[in-house]
Design a protein around this motif. Structure first.
Motif, PDB file in Angstrom:
ATOM      1  N   SER A 121       0.811  -1.218   0.000  1.00  0.00           N
ATOM      2  CA  SER A 121       0.000   0.000   0.000  1.00  0.00           C
ATOM      3  C   SER A 121       0.843   1.266   0.000  1.00  0.00           C
ATOM      4  CB  SER A 121      -0.926   0.010   1.224  1.00  0.00           C
ATOM      5  OG  SER A 121      -0.171  -0.049   2.422  1.00  0.00           O
ATOM      6  N   SER A 122       2.085   1.180   0.487  1.00  0.00           N
ATOM      7  CA  SER A 122       2.918   2.387   0.594  1.00  0.00           C
ATOM      8  C   SER A 122       4.158   2.338  -0.274  1.00  0.00           C
ATOM      9  CB  SER A 122       3.355   2.582   2.050  1.00  0.00           C
ATOM     10  OG  SER A 122       4.215   1.529   2.450  1.00  0.00           O
ATOM     11  N   PHE A 123       4.432   1.196  -0.935  1.00  0.00           N
ATOM     12  CA  PHE A 123       5.625   1.008  -1.762  1.00  0.00           C
ATOM     13  C   PHE A 123       6.917   1.099  -0.949  1.00  0.00           C
ATOM     14  CE2 PHE A 123       2.480   3.364  -4.416  1.00  0.00           C
ATOM     15  CZ  PHE A 123       2.067   2.294  -5.183  1.00  0.00           C
ATOM     16  N   ILE A 124       6.845   0.898   0.359  1.00  0.00           N
ATOM     17  CA  ILE A 124       8.014   1.019   1.225  1.00  0.00           C
ATOM     18  C   ILE A 124       8.485  -0.377   1.603  1.00  0.00           C
ATOM     19  CG2 ILE A 124       8.793   1.779   3.511  1.00  0.00           C
ATOM     20  CD1 ILE A 124       6.911   4.143   3.251  1.00  0.00           C
ATOM     21  N   SER A 125       9.802  -0.551   1.718  1.00  0.00           N
ATOM     22  CA  SER A 125      10.373  -1.816   2.144  1.00  0.00           C
ATOM     23  C   SER A 125      11.608  -1.528   2.990  1.00  0.00           C
ATOM     24  CB  SER A 125      10.736  -2.678   0.932  1.00  0.00           C
ATOM     25  OG  SER A 125      11.614  -1.970   0.075  1.00  0.00           O
ATOM     26  N   ILE A 126      12.169  -2.579   3.572  1.00  0.00           N
ATOM     27  CA  ILE A 126      13.322  -2.446   4.456  1.00  0.00           C
ATOM     28  C   ILE A 126      14.555  -2.920   3.702  1.00  0.00           C
ATOM     29  CG2 ILE A 126      14.291  -3.015   6.704  1.00  0.00           C
ATOM     30  CD1 ILE A 126      11.475  -3.810   7.601  1.00  0.00           C
ATOM     31  N   ALA A 127      15.560  -2.071   3.561  1.00  0.00           N
ATOM     32  CA  ALA A 127      16.740  -2.435   2.787  1.00  0.00           C
ATOM     33  C   ALA A 127      17.979  -1.795   3.392  1.00  0.00           C
ATOM     34  CB  ALA A 127      16.581  -1.987   1.330  1.00  0.00           C
ATOM     35  N   GLY A 128      19.130  -2.395   3.077  1.00  0.00           N
ATOM     36  CA  GLY A 128      20.419  -1.815   3.418  1.00  0.00           C
ATOM     37  C   GLY A 128      20.572  -1.472   4.886  1.00  0.00           C
ATOM     38  N   GLY A 129      20.951  -0.222   5.131  1.00  0.00           N
ATOM     39  CA  GLY A 129      21.197   0.229   6.489  1.00  0.00           C
ATOM     40  C   GLY A 129      19.974   0.161   7.383  1.00  0.00           C
ATOM     41  N   GLU A 130      18.791   0.313   6.801  1.00  0.00           N
ATOM     42  CA  GLU A 130      17.566   0.203   7.592  1.00  0.00           C
ATOM     43  C   GLU A 130      17.417  -1.209   8.157  1.00  0.00           C
ATOM     44  OE1 GLU A 130      14.627   3.403   5.322  1.00  0.00           O
ATOM     45  OE2 GLU A 130      14.574   1.286   4.761  1.00  0.00           O
ATOM     46  N   PHE A 131      17.716  -2.212   7.337  1.00  0.00           N
ATOM     47  CA  PHE A 131      17.618  -3.592   7.798  1.00  0.00           C
ATOM     48  C   PHE A 131      18.664  -3.852   8.890  1.00  0.00           C
ATOM     49  CE2 PHE A 131      18.050  -8.319   7.003  1.00  0.00           C
ATOM     50  CZ  PHE A 131      16.809  -8.631   7.528  1.00  0.00           C
ATOM     51  N   ARG A 132      19.873  -3.330   8.693  1.00  0.00           N
ATOM     52  CA  ARG A 132      20.918  -3.484   9.719  1.00  0.00           C
ATOM     53  C   ARG A 132      20.467  -2.904  11.051  1.00  0.00           C
ATOM     54  NH1 ARG A 132      24.477  -0.604   7.513  1.00  0.00           N
ATOM     55  NH2 ARG A 132      24.173   1.309   8.665  1.00  0.00           N
ATOM     56  N   GLU A 133      19.921  -1.691  11.028  1.00  0.00           N
ATOM     57  CA  GLU A 133      19.508  -1.053  12.275  1.00  0.00           C
ATOM     58  C   GLU A 133      18.353  -1.798  12.926  1.00  0.00           C
ATOM     59  OE1 GLU A 133      21.034   1.431  13.924  1.00  0.00           O
ATOM     60  OE2 GLU A 133      22.558   1.096  12.383  1.00  0.00           O
ATOM     61  N   ALA A 134      17.455  -2.377  12.120  1.00  0.00           N
ATOM     62  CA  ALA A 134      16.336  -3.136  12.681  1.00  0.00           C
ATOM     63  C   ALA A 134      16.831  -4.403  13.366  1.00  0.00           C
ATOM     64  CB  ALA A 134      15.338  -3.479  11.577  1.00  0.00           C
ATOM     65  N   ILE A 135      17.730  -5.142  12.713  1.00  0.00           N
ATOM     66  CA  ILE A 135      18.267  -6.368  13.300  1.00  0.00           C
ATOM     67  C   ILE A 135      19.119  -6.048  14.533  1.00  0.00           C
ATOM     68  CG2 ILE A 135      19.763  -8.351  12.893  1.00  0.00           C
ATOM     69  CD1 ILE A 135      17.022  -8.479  11.515  1.00  0.00           C
ATOM     70  N   LYS A 136      19.860  -4.971  14.477  1.00  0.00           N
ATOM     71  CA  LYS A 136      20.634  -4.534  15.639  1.00  0.00           C
ATOM     72  C   LYS A 136      19.711  -4.232  16.811  1.00  0.00           C
ATOM     73  CE  LYS A 136      23.769  -0.821  17.127  1.00  0.00           C
ATOM     74  NZ  LYS A 136      24.475   0.419  16.694  1.00  0.00           N
TER      75      LYS A 136
END
Length: 665
Positions: A121-136
């Motif tokens: 619905s928003s065309f947003i996904s989690i990638a790159g540095g965003e994924f790193r910060e989420a897993i951290k």
């Protein structure tokens, strides 16, 4: 409704499933949830699910043959990294365990802009540095590394993805290729874990890969999966870095080109068979092919392949994937594909560690016509009336040859627009959106349209923030609203980014966007006008020190040059505010016929000159700010003063300065 489970004993495992299905995968997630409930939780294994489906999200406890609703959390955005972080906080708060299996489930696209967890619905996904910060963040919430991270999504078992998460994860499981809709077999995974909760984690992680490939074989599909021990991943990264350094020294080596044409690849859009033109290749197979030579490159490549085998368990089924080794890397077949994506790629940990994209650029063998990245200003270091201007080192695919620093005088703010209305612009196709503002409560948004400034702007700079998916964003200028000239153009990016453009002459500015299935957000527009400009520094340092500046505000901007005579755009304005006042001084000192006395004061004041015995020799009324007066060496009676030392006192408001000057006749 929220139910909290208070467990008497901490279980051996918590299985946390983050199912992002609000994107066309609603039908598939139900099958996987049924697989989980076919086994369910046990005293040793707790299984909880957060599922986002078609505008509503819920949290469940999975027990044998049923789901217990724990919480209804409404319409969330699973493509927002903050949503994934919150899931981790929930796990850590209510479902402590000795070990954790975290499942991140959805569409996947490897390292690229869609990454994982694509929100339809928003065309947003989690990638790159965003994924790193989420897993951290999740690792921090759990109070330990994630034992096993299962990426049940296409193309995610990449060296780029592993480089982002390896400090926070012990084992990572996923597939280098496209994952069919049926995904990983959660019934078999959970059955093993509940039957053997004390299983060795490596054996469990490897088994997840095997279960998936067996599932693919049963369904008649070529499949591949691998399990990677990330606690040893840094050694592999360093060996790859050493190999890349050697490859960059001889990028046109025929063995490298032959390896690229024959290496195992992974199809981006359909299931196998793969073709050489695919952008993702198996880096371990690539290293094996290169190691067939007899030089230093070959021996270093063999070390990469050997280290990969020690930390990787990879399995596959089908002839089309026979050379898969368990870890892919981005290697576009054509330069145009590289050019479209390298700016986003360079921000990855893998790129910053190994400079893989610089090897790719040298491999294509094209002339360097790409300018350096615009230097990013840092806060100035101010000490009294001196300061050091600093900026981050610029990025270039080859090397930076010099920086050019310009001081700008008479800088004026012409426009600051929060993009929450169209007071300063006319146009078509743009709306004010509250969905994703960079700041404030709104921003401009369009899927295709244009805006034109209502006023002409003077010579200066035009700055704004953009968040763009696909399409072409163009900035144009015109003196008469008839003839337009393009002054800048931008491609897509995965995050808010600041842009600054020169306005060389008085003109209107037009923002124009077009493209299929694309959009752009624009926010925080700022326009400055400039007076005189002067280049004050050229060199390799990314700092510049200025001494003895009077009270006032100073403005600079910097740009970078590379070795191929390409030049970046000017940076944002670097602002320096000096709040202290310079101590007065005179020149020449000593003097004979007269001397200039320089001062820097906030208010009109008085300059008094005394003999060493305390007698007043001369007094001047002085005007505020930075200025000077000339003393001709005469006293109030017009007579030349005698040789000697004279005491000067300068008073301005609450400020008072004493200093000495010398007269020699």
């Amino acid at each position: 409704m929220l139910f909290l489970f208070f467990l008497i004993a901490i279980p051996e495992w918590t299985v946390g499933c983050y199912f992002a299905a609000d994107n066309g995968l609603d039908y598939a997630v139900l099958d996987d949830m049924n697989e989980l409930t076919s086994v369910g939780s046990t005293p040793s294994v707790t299984v909880v699910i957060q599922v986002d489906r078609l505008g509503k999200a819920e949290r469940y406890f999975a027990q044998k043959d049923s789901l217990v609703l724990l919480q209804e959390i409404g319409d969330i955005n699973s493509g927002d990294p903050e949503t994934l972080k919150e899931f981790g906080r929930w796990l850590g708060m209510y479902f402590s365990a000795e070990h954790y299996l975290l499942v991140v489930w959805d569409h996947g696209n490897g390292w690229e802009k869609k990454g994982i967890c694509y929100e339809g619905s928003s065309f947003i996904s989690i990638a790159g540095g965003e994924f790193r910060e989420a897993i951290k963040s999740i690792s921090s919430s759990l109070g330990k590394n994630i034992d096993v991270l299962l990426l049940d999504a296409c193309l995610m078992q990449m060296v780029e993805v592993a480089s982002e998460v390896y400090p926070f994860v012990d084992f990572m499981v996923g597939s280098e290729q496209l994952v069919p809709d049926f995904g990983f077999p959660y019934d078999k995974i959970l059955l093993m874990l509940t039957s053997e909760p004390l299983v060795e984690i490596k054996a469990f992680s490897d088994s997840i890969s095997s279960f998936y490939v067996q599932y693919c074989k049963k369904e008649g599909i070529d499949g591949q999966a691998s399990s990677m021990k990330l606690v040893s991943f840094t050694n592999l990264l360093q060996s790859i870095k050493s190999l890349i350094t050697l490859l960059r020294s001889d990028p046109q080596n025929s063995l490298i080109r032959s390896a690229r044409d024959s290496v195992q690849t992974f199809n981006f859009a359909t299931l196998p068979p793969p073709i050489p033109q695919n952008q993702y290749i198996d880096i371990c197979h690539f290293a094996e092919i290169i190691s067939e030579g007899d030089d230093e490159i070959a021996s270093t490549a063999e070390r990469v392949a050997s280290l990969a085998r020690t930390i990787m368990f990879s399995t596959h089924t089908g002839e089309s994937l026979k050379n898969s080794r368990g870890l892919s890397v981005w290697f576009p077949y054509t330069y145009s594909e590289f050019l479209f994506n390298y700016l986003k790629y360079r921000k990855l940990v893998y790129a910053m560690t190994t400079e893989w994209e610089k090897f790719l650029f040298s491999y294509y063998g094209v002339p360097d016509t790409i300018p350096p990245m615009v230097p990013c200003p840092l806060p100035a270091e101010i000490f009294g009336n001196s300061y050091t201007i600093r900026w981050e080192a610029s990025y270039d695919l080859t090397y930076i040859s010099e920086y050019e620093l310009e001081e700008i005088r008479d800088v004026q703010v012409v426009l600051q627009d929060g993009c929450e209305d169209f007071y300063n612009f006319d146009g078509e196709g743009f709306v004010v959106s509250a969905h994703l503002p960079h700041s404030g409560e709104g921003c401009f948004f369009t899927e295709g349209g244009w805006l034109v400034s209502k006023e002409r702007f003077h010579k200066g700079s035009f700055s704004f923030f953009r968040h763009q998916r696909g399409g072409s964003l163009r900035i144009l200028s015109s003196k008469d609203l008839v003839d337009w000239s393009e002054i800048a153009a931008f491609l897509d990016n995965t995050e808010w980014i600041s842009e600054t453009i020169d306005i060389d002459t008085e003109s209107y500015v037009k923002i124009e966007f077009s493209g299929d299935n694309s959009w752009v957000y624009i926010d925080d527009i700022s326009v400055l006008s400039f007076g005189d400009e002067e280049i004050v520094y050229r060199g390799m340092n990314n700092s510049y020190t200025v001494t003895d500046r009077p009270n006032g505000r100073y403005h600079y901007r910097v740009r970078a040059h590379d070795g191929s005579e390409n030049m970046s755009e000017w940076s944002e304005i670097l602002k320096v505010a000096i709040t202290s006042y310079l101590s007065p001084y005179n020149y020449p000192n000593p003097f004979n016929e007269g001397t200039y006395i320089v001062y820097d004061i906030p208010e009109d004041g008085w300059l008094s000159i005394f003999t060493v015995s305390g007698n007043l020799a001369r007094e001047f009324e002085v005007k505020k700010e930075h200025d000077h007066i000339f003393w001709d060496g005469r006293n109030e009676d017009g007579r030349n003063v005698a040789s000697g030392i004279y005491i000067c006192r300068l008073r301005s408001g609450n400020l008072s300065f004493l200093f000495k000057i010398a007269c020699v006749r």
